[in-house]
Motif scaffolding. Structure first.
Motif, PDB file in Angstrom:
ATOM      1  N   HIS A 180       0.850  -1.200   0.000  1.00  6.38           N
ATOM      2  CA  HIS A 180       0.000   0.000   0.000  1.00  6.38           C
ATOM      3  C   HIS A 180       0.881   1.243   0.000  1.00  6.38           C
ATOM      4  N   HIS A 196       1.804   3.807   1.827  1.00  3.98           N
ATOM      5  CA  HIS A 196       2.444   4.560   2.914  1.00  3.98           C
ATOM      6  C   HIS A 196       3.969   4.476   2.832  1.00  3.98           C
ATOM      7  N   ASP A 225       6.347   3.956   4.886  1.00  2.00           N
ATOM      8  CA  ASP A 225       7.113   2.894   5.549  1.00  2.00           C
ATOM      9  C   ASP A 225       6.999   1.564   4.803  1.00  2.00           C
ATOM     10  N   HIS A 226       6.241   1.532   3.710  1.00  2.00           N
ATOM     11  CA  HIS A 226       6.127   0.309   2.906  1.00  2.00           C
ATOM     12  C   HIS A 226       6.659   0.481   1.482  1.00  2.00           C
ATOM     13  N   HIS A 236      -6.958  -0.903   5.860  1.00  3.00           N
ATOM     14  CA  HIS A 236      -5.905  -0.032   6.402  1.00  3.00           C
ATOM     15  C   HIS A 236      -5.793   1.213   5.519  1.00  3.00           C
TER      16      HIS A 236
HETATM   17 ZN   LIG Z   1       0.285   1.929   6.277  1.00  2.56          ZN
END
Ligand SMILES: [Zn+2]
Length: 196
Positions: free
Chosen positions: A3, A5, A7-8, A78
Motif C-alpha cells: 500500500h 504509505h 514505511d512500505h 488499512h
Molecule cells: Zn500503512
C-alpha cells in the motif's frame, strides 16, 4: 508492495537502481495513494519520493516467480489500496501456505465505509486460515512487532528436531485477526457516532 504509505514503499526509490530487473507491483489505488502521499510529504520535514508507476495488479491475479506463485488478494481497510499476497514457503520437506497481510492498523481510517471494508478483509483472510485444503498457517507480516515474528524467528534458531516451525501458527494468526476485528468493531461505532 502492499500500500501507499512511506514505511512500505518509501524505499522503492533506493531499491530500483540496485535491482534493475525488478518489477514493482501494487494495485492501481495503491499506486495512486503512494503518489499522493509522496506529494503531500514535500511540504513536511520528511519528504520522500515515489517511483513511477510500474506493474498494476488486481484481486485474483497470480504472479509466478520461479516455482512459486504469489496470489493477489485485495484487502482494503488499512488504506483503500491495500493488497495482501499468499504464497508457499518451505521448511525442509514441508510446504506451508503463507500470507503477507498488506496493512493492519486503523491509523488511516477516514469513515465507516472504510472500516466496513477493513472488517470484510479480516473476515476474508480468516476464511483462508480456516480452509481444509491448503490453509494459510504462516503470517509473514509487514510489521514484525504486530505478531511476535522476531521472537518466533529467535525460537526457530533453538528449535529441537521434531518440533514444529514456530512461524507456523494458524491459531496465533486467527487470534490476531479476531483482536483486529474487535478493534475495528469499536472503531466502526466511533465513526458512526461522529457521523462519518
Ligand atoms: Zn500503512
Amino acid at each position: 508492495m502492499t500500500h501507499g504509505h512511506f514505511d512500505h514503499v518509501g524505499g522503492a526509490v533506493k531499491l530500483r537502481p540496485l535491482l534493475p530487473n525488478a518489477k514493482f507491483v501494487m494495485t492501481q489505488t495503491g499506486w495512486n495513494e503512494a503518489a499522493e502521499s509522496a506529494k503531500e510529504s514535500e511540504a513536511t520535514p520528511r519528504p520522500w519520493s515515489m517511483i513511477p508507476q510500474n506493474v498494476v495488479t488486481k484481486d485474483g491475479d497470480a504472479i509466478s516467480l520461479g516455482d512459486n506463485t504469489f496470489r493477489v488478494l485485495e484487502t482494503p481497510g488499512h488504506t483503500l489500496g491495500t493488497v495482501s499476497y499468499t504464497f508457499d514457503v518451505k521448511d525442509g520437506s514441508n510446504t506451508y501456505r503463507a500470507i503477507t497481510i498488506g496493512g493492519l492498523g486503523l491509523n488511516a481510517i477516514k469513515d465507516s465505509n472504510q472500516v466496513n471494508s477493513y472488517i470484510a478483509s479480516v473476515d476474508r483472510i480468516s476464511a483462508l486460515v480456516k480452509l481444509t485444503n491448503k490453509p494459510v498457517t504462516v503470517h509473514l507480516t509487514t510489521h514484525p512487532f504486530s505478531n511476535g515474528l522476531t521472537e518466533a524467528r529467535d525460537r526457530l534458531a533453538t528449535r529441537k528436531p521434531g518440533e514444529i516451525n514456530p512461524l507456523v501458527d494458524p491459531d496465533g494468526l486467527l487470534k490476531q485477526l479476531a483482536s483486529l476485528r474487535a478493534s475495528a468493531e469499536q472503531r466502526l461505532e466511533a465513526e458512526r457516532e461522529a457521523g462519518r
